[in-house]
Write an enzyme that holds these catalytic residues in place. Structure first.
Site, PDB file in Angstrom:
ATOM      1  N   HIS A 269      -9.979   0.824   0.623  1.00 21.27           N
ATOM      2  CA  HIS A 269      -9.847   1.382  -0.898  1.00 21.27           C
ATOM      3  C   HIS A 269      -8.347   1.347  -1.603  1.00 21.27           C
ATOM      4  O   HIS A 269      -7.747   0.837  -1.553  1.00 21.27           O
ATOM      5  CB  HIS A 269     -10.820   2.879  -0.805  1.00 21.27           C
ATOM      6  CG  HIS A 269     -10.603   3.764  -2.043  1.00 21.27           C
ATOM      7  ND1 HIS A 269     -10.995   2.987  -3.482  1.00 21.27           N
ATOM      8  CD2 HIS A 269     -11.214   4.816  -2.339  1.00 21.27           C
ATOM      9  CE1 HIS A 269     -11.448   3.951  -4.357  1.00 21.27           C
ATOM     10  NE2 HIS A 269     -11.423   5.594  -3.445  1.00 21.27           N
ATOM     11  N   HIS A 316     -14.217  -6.908  -4.434  1.00 18.22           N
ATOM     12  CA  HIS A 316     -14.603  -5.326  -5.738  1.00 18.22           C
ATOM     13  C   HIS A 316     -16.040  -5.704  -4.959  1.00 18.22           C
ATOM     14  O   HIS A 316     -17.056  -6.105  -5.021  1.00 18.22           O
ATOM     15  CB  HIS A 316     -14.598  -5.442  -6.856  1.00 18.22           C
ATOM     16  CG  HIS A 316     -14.230  -3.561  -7.460  1.00 18.22           C
ATOM     17  ND1 HIS A 316     -15.747  -3.217  -8.025  1.00 18.22           N
ATOM     18  CD2 HIS A 316     -13.264  -3.138  -7.351  1.00 18.22           C
ATOM     19  CE1 HIS A 316     -14.977  -1.655  -8.594  1.00 18.22           C
ATOM     20  NE2 HIS A 316     -14.291  -1.988  -7.620  1.00 18.22           N
ATOM     21  N   ARG A 325      -7.555  -3.302 -15.355  1.00 20.64           N
ATOM     22  CA  ARG A 325      -6.719  -2.755 -15.504  1.00 20.64           C
ATOM     23  C   ARG A 325      -5.726  -3.775 -14.436  1.00 20.64           C
ATOM     24  O   ARG A 325      -4.635  -3.017 -14.256  1.00 20.64           O
ATOM     25  CB  ARG A 325      -7.034  -1.948 -13.449  1.00 20.64           C
ATOM     26  CG  ARG A 325      -7.387  -0.660 -14.194  1.00 20.64           C
ATOM     27  CD  ARG A 325      -9.077   0.213 -12.648  1.00 20.64           C
ATOM     28  NE  ARG A 325      -9.461  -0.091 -11.849  1.00 20.64           N
ATOM     29  CZ  ARG A 325      -9.731   0.352 -10.939  1.00 20.64           C
ATOM     30  NH1 ARG A 325      -9.740   1.110 -10.206  1.00 20.64           N
ATOM     31  NH2 ARG A 325     -10.391  -0.356  -9.970  1.00 20.64           N
ATOM     32  N   ASP A 371      -5.610  -3.541  -7.437  1.00 17.72           N
ATOM     33  CA  ASP A 371      -4.018  -3.298  -6.649  1.00 17.72           C
ATOM     34  C   ASP A 371      -3.428  -3.974  -5.915  1.00 17.72           C
ATOM     35  O   ASP A 371      -2.169  -3.968  -5.951  1.00 17.72           O
ATOM     36  CB  ASP A 371      -5.045  -2.881  -4.779  1.00 17.72           C
ATOM     37  CG  ASP A 371      -5.321  -1.347  -4.915  1.00 17.72           C
ATOM     38  OD1 ASP A 371      -4.808  -0.680  -5.516  1.00 17.72           O
ATOM     39  OD2 ASP A 371      -7.002  -1.473  -4.937  1.00 17.72           O
TER      40      ASP A 371
HETATM   41  N1  HAX Z   1     -11.329 -10.903   1.923  1.00 13.80           N
HETATM   42  C1  HAX Z   1     -11.480 -11.358   2.515  1.00 13.80           C
HETATM   43  N2  HAX Z   1     -12.889 -11.370   2.576  1.00 13.80           N
HETATM   44  C2  HAX Z   1     -13.753 -10.736   1.681  1.00 13.80           C
HETATM   45  C3  HAX Z   1     -12.832  -9.965   0.476  1.00 13.80           C
HETATM   46  C4  HAX Z   1     -11.346 -10.419   0.999  1.00 13.80           C
HETATM   47  N3  HAX Z   1     -10.507  -9.702   0.117  1.00 13.80           N
HETATM   48  N4  HAX Z   1     -13.600  -8.633  -0.158  1.00 13.80           N
HETATM   49  C5  HAX Z   1     -14.832  -9.375   0.631  1.00 13.80           C
HETATM   50  N5  HAX Z   1     -14.589  -9.655   1.324  1.00 13.80           N
HETATM   51  C6  HAX Z   1     -16.060 -10.575   2.519  1.00 13.80           C
HETATM   52  C7  HAX Z   1     -16.167  -8.577   3.135  1.00 13.80           C
HETATM   53  O1  HAX Z   1     -15.113  -8.137   4.039  1.00 13.80           O
HETATM   54  C8  HAX Z   1     -17.745  -9.283   4.286  1.00 13.80           C
HETATM   55  O2  HAX Z   1     -17.243 -10.252   4.911  1.00 13.80           O
HETATM   56  P1  HAX Z   1     -18.989 -10.057   5.927  1.00 13.80           P
HETATM   57  O3  HAX Z   1     -19.538 -10.397   5.579  1.00 13.80           O
HETATM   58  O4  HAX Z   1     -18.080 -10.409   7.569  1.00 13.80           O
HETATM   59  O5  HAX Z   1     -18.737  -8.138   6.576  1.00 13.80           O
HETATM   60  C9  HAX Z   1     -17.807  -9.865   2.475  1.00 13.80           C
HETATM   61  O6  HAX Z   1     -16.732 -10.808   1.930  1.00 13.80           O
HETATM   62  C10 HAX Z   1     -18.969  -9.388   1.195  1.00 13.80           C
HETATM   63  O7  HAX Z   1     -18.647  -8.385   0.976  1.00 13.80           O
HETATM   64  P2  HAX Z   1     -18.562  -8.019  -0.826  1.00 13.80           P
HETATM   65  O8  HAX Z   1     -19.569  -7.549  -0.559  1.00 13.80           O
HETATM   66  O9  HAX Z   1     -18.482  -9.122  -1.497  1.00 13.80           O
HETATM   67  O10 HAX Z   1     -17.640  -6.838  -0.621  1.00 13.80           O
HETATM   68  P3  HAX Z   1     -18.203  -4.845  -0.507  1.00 13.80           P
HETATM   69  O11 HAX Z   1     -18.465  -5.011  -2.030  1.00 13.80           O
HETATM   70  O12 HAX Z   1     -18.369  -5.273   1.295  1.00 13.80           O
HETATM   71  O13 HAX Z   1     -16.333  -4.480  -0.202  1.00 13.80           O
HETATM   72  C11 HAX Z   1     -13.811  -4.760  -0.493  1.00 13.80           C
HETATM   73  C12 HAX Z   1     -15.838  -4.797  -1.507  1.00 13.80           C
HETATM   74  C13 HAX Z   1     -12.879  -3.894  -1.897  1.00 13.80           C
HETATM   75  C14 HAX Z   1     -13.971  -3.132  -0.028  1.00 13.80           C
HETATM   76  C15 HAX Z   1     -14.222  -5.599  -0.277  1.00 13.80           C
HETATM   77  O14 HAX Z   1     -13.570  -6.823  -1.519  1.00 13.80           O
HETATM   78  C16 HAX Z   1     -12.215  -6.191   0.596  1.00 13.80           C
HETATM   79  O15 HAX Z   1     -12.427  -5.767   1.384  1.00 13.80           O
HETATM   80  N6  HAX Z   1     -11.192  -6.545  -0.353  1.00 13.80           N
HETATM   81  C17 HAX Z   1     -10.149  -5.823   0.692  1.00 13.80           C
HETATM   82  C18 HAX Z   1      -9.184  -4.606  -0.067  1.00 13.80           C
HETATM   83  C19 HAX Z   1      -9.215  -4.452  -1.216  1.00 13.80           C
HETATM   84  O16 HAX Z   1      -7.940  -4.434  -1.960  1.00 13.80           O
HETATM   85  N7  HAX Z   1      -9.876  -3.161  -1.917  1.00 13.80           N
HETATM   86  C20 HAX Z   1      -9.187  -2.238  -3.204  1.00 13.80           C
HETATM   87  C21 HAX Z   1     -10.331  -2.158  -3.691  1.00 13.80           C
HETATM   88  C22 HAX Z   1     -10.270  -1.801  -5.486  1.00 13.80           C
HETATM   89  C23 HAX Z   1     -10.081  -0.357  -5.012  1.00 13.80           C
HETATM   90  O17 HAX Z   1     -10.885   0.782  -4.607  1.00 13.80           O
HETATM   91  N8  HAX Z   1      -9.181   0.414  -4.815  1.00 13.80           N
HETATM   92  O18 HAX Z   1      -8.758   1.604  -5.029  1.00 13.80           O
END
Ligand code: HAX
Length: 433
Positions: A269, A316, A325, A371
């Protein structure tokens, strides 16, 4: 009563019958179904929360009270001599749904000013913490240390009518918000600079924050933009949802916002903004400071993915396109720091990452989120201590969550308590389907 509080009261009185009617006359109407994938998969997409402060469309991105980011920036009154609006005026919009005049924004500023003295024990609490405590732990501890100041608790203990809950919640919100910038700046100066800069009551919230951080113009506009962009992203994200959940037990604003900050401090997050810079620094080190070519950057991205890590700043849970953003901050970079080396890194990363994430086929959204861009701007203006970045997010997010909590109390939203099932129960449902 201040102008803002009077206006808010008027809005609350007008809104209550809508909620009551929905509940009493249409309480049985279905709004969706829930699948096993959603139960096990972090409740993605389950429609189970109500908020009117902001709405997140997967393709369009965030709207604050119906306004997109460009519309919000254009409509709000600007601080004289600045590109960005008053944060105080933006808070007026979040709370009331109306665009304030400059006078109304100034009125909110005066209201904050009256309340902003930080109790001295807060600084003692911070000084008692280990110097290497994470800035988010410090911010959360500072907020919860002020719990004894809660007007809500005092009124609740005196015996208060439920219809009046919003009033002391509003008082707590304004007291806390008016103090957060000084606490946040103190954490920065105390932890990294060893000297503190006193607040200037004549400056608006963003300007005063930049002043207390000791960073020159246009960092005041960076602060205003930052607080505004990070304020709210509807209710289901971890920080907003945590704030709402804790508040639903009638825990006061200090408990709720401290909890909200703890949720924001996770790397999936809000902490992702520090992670982006940390990741980028790793690339820079390996490149000896040289801007990588697209092919070189592709290799770094694949290496990270192949080692089982995420690319911070991309993906996301709701959005399915580039986060507006991100775009707003990118526009700021293109105007103010187009030649910045880290901006160039981020630009190359923006070009190569989405197709790689698509090729890997896991992430549902390959596009950058808020971010991915935010640390670059901070770094450019000298704020290179990247473990501090989530604190800036936290100050901004408090605007949205406090606004939500006031409205939660105004509309009488109850204790949150969803139902859980066991794995065996799910297997049983499957066998009968
Ligand atoms: N890099 C690599 N793999 C990623 C990814 C990324 N940036 N984003 C998603 N995936 C992967 C997930 O880890 C998940 O893998 P598994 O099946 O092995 O568990 C798969 O793709 C499906 O995930 P998703 O359904 O697309 O994404 P989620 O809704 O589960 O998660 C996240 C959303 C933001 C947590 C995720 O995209 C992520 O981890 N991003 C990187 C961290 C990040 O930038 N977080 C900030 C998000 C914005 C925010 O809240 N800011 O505060």
């Amino acid at each position: 009563m201040s102008g803002l509080k009077e206006k808010l009261y008027e809005k609350i009185e007008g809104w209550r019958p809508r909620t009551t009617k929905l509940l009493k006359e249409h309480g049985n109407v279905k709004v969706g179904e829930v699948t096993i994938e959603q139960l096990i998969g972090g409740m993605r997409g389950i429609k189970c929360l109500t908020t009117d402060i902001s709405y997140l469309d997967p393709m369009e991105g965030i709207r604050f009270r119906g306004f997109t980011i460009p519309e919000t920036l254009a409509a709000l009154p600007k601080v004289p001599g600045s590109e960005m609006p008053y944060v105080e005026g933006f808070y007026y919009l979040l709370l009331t749904g109306d665009i304030p005049t400059e006078e109304q924004a100034q009125d909110v500023h005066d209201e904050f000013n009256k309340r902003k003295t930080v109790p001295s024990y807060v600084f003692d609490v911070l000084k008692a913490m280990p110097k290497d405590a994470h800035p988010m732990a410090m911010l959360s501890a500072a907020v919860v240390s002020m719990q004894g100041e809660s007007v809500f608790v005092k009124k609740y203990n005196e015996g208060m009518n439920k219809m009046d809950y919003w009033d002391p919640t509003y008082e707590d919100a304004l007291n806390l918000l008016s103090r957060l910038p000084e606490i946040a700046a103190f954490i920065y100066r105390y932890k990294y600079k060893d000297s503190i800069i006193a607040p200037d009551p004549h400056l608006d919230m963003g300007g005063n924050f930049a002043h207390m951080m000791g960073i020159d113009k246009p960092y005041d506009d960076v602060a205003r933009m930052y607080f505004l962009l990070h304020s709210d992203h509807e209710s289901g994200n971890v920080s907003a949802h945590t704030g709402h959940l804790v508040g639903s037990a009638l825990s006061d604003m200090y408990y709720s916002i401290s909890a909200m900050l703890n949720g924001l401090a996770g790397p999936l997050h809000g902490l992702a903004n520090q992670e982006v810079l940390r990741w980028m620094q790793g690339v820079m080190e390996q490149m000896g400071g040289k801007i990588p070519t697209e092919d070189e950057m592709k290799k770094f991205v694949w290496d990270t993915l192949n080692s089982g890590q995420v690319i911070p700043g991309f993906g996301h849970a709701v959005l399915r396109k580039t986060d507006p953003r991100y775009q707003a901050q990118r526009d700021f970079c293109l105007k103010h720091l187009p030649e910045d080396p880290i901006f160039k890194y981020v630009d190359v990363l923006y070009k190569v990452t989405p197709p790689i994430l698509e090729e890997q086929g896991k992430a549902k959204n390959p596009w950058p989120n808020v971010d991915a861009q935010s640390g670059v701007i901070q770094w450019h203006y000298g704020l290179t201590e990247y473990d501090y970045y989530t604190v800036l997010f936290g100050v901004g997010r408090a605007l949205g969550v406090t606004a939500n909590l006031i409205w939660d109390r105004a509309l009488g939203y109850p204790l949150e308590r969803p139902k859980s099932l066991t794995t065996a129960m799910l297997e049983d449902i499957v066998s009968k389907s």
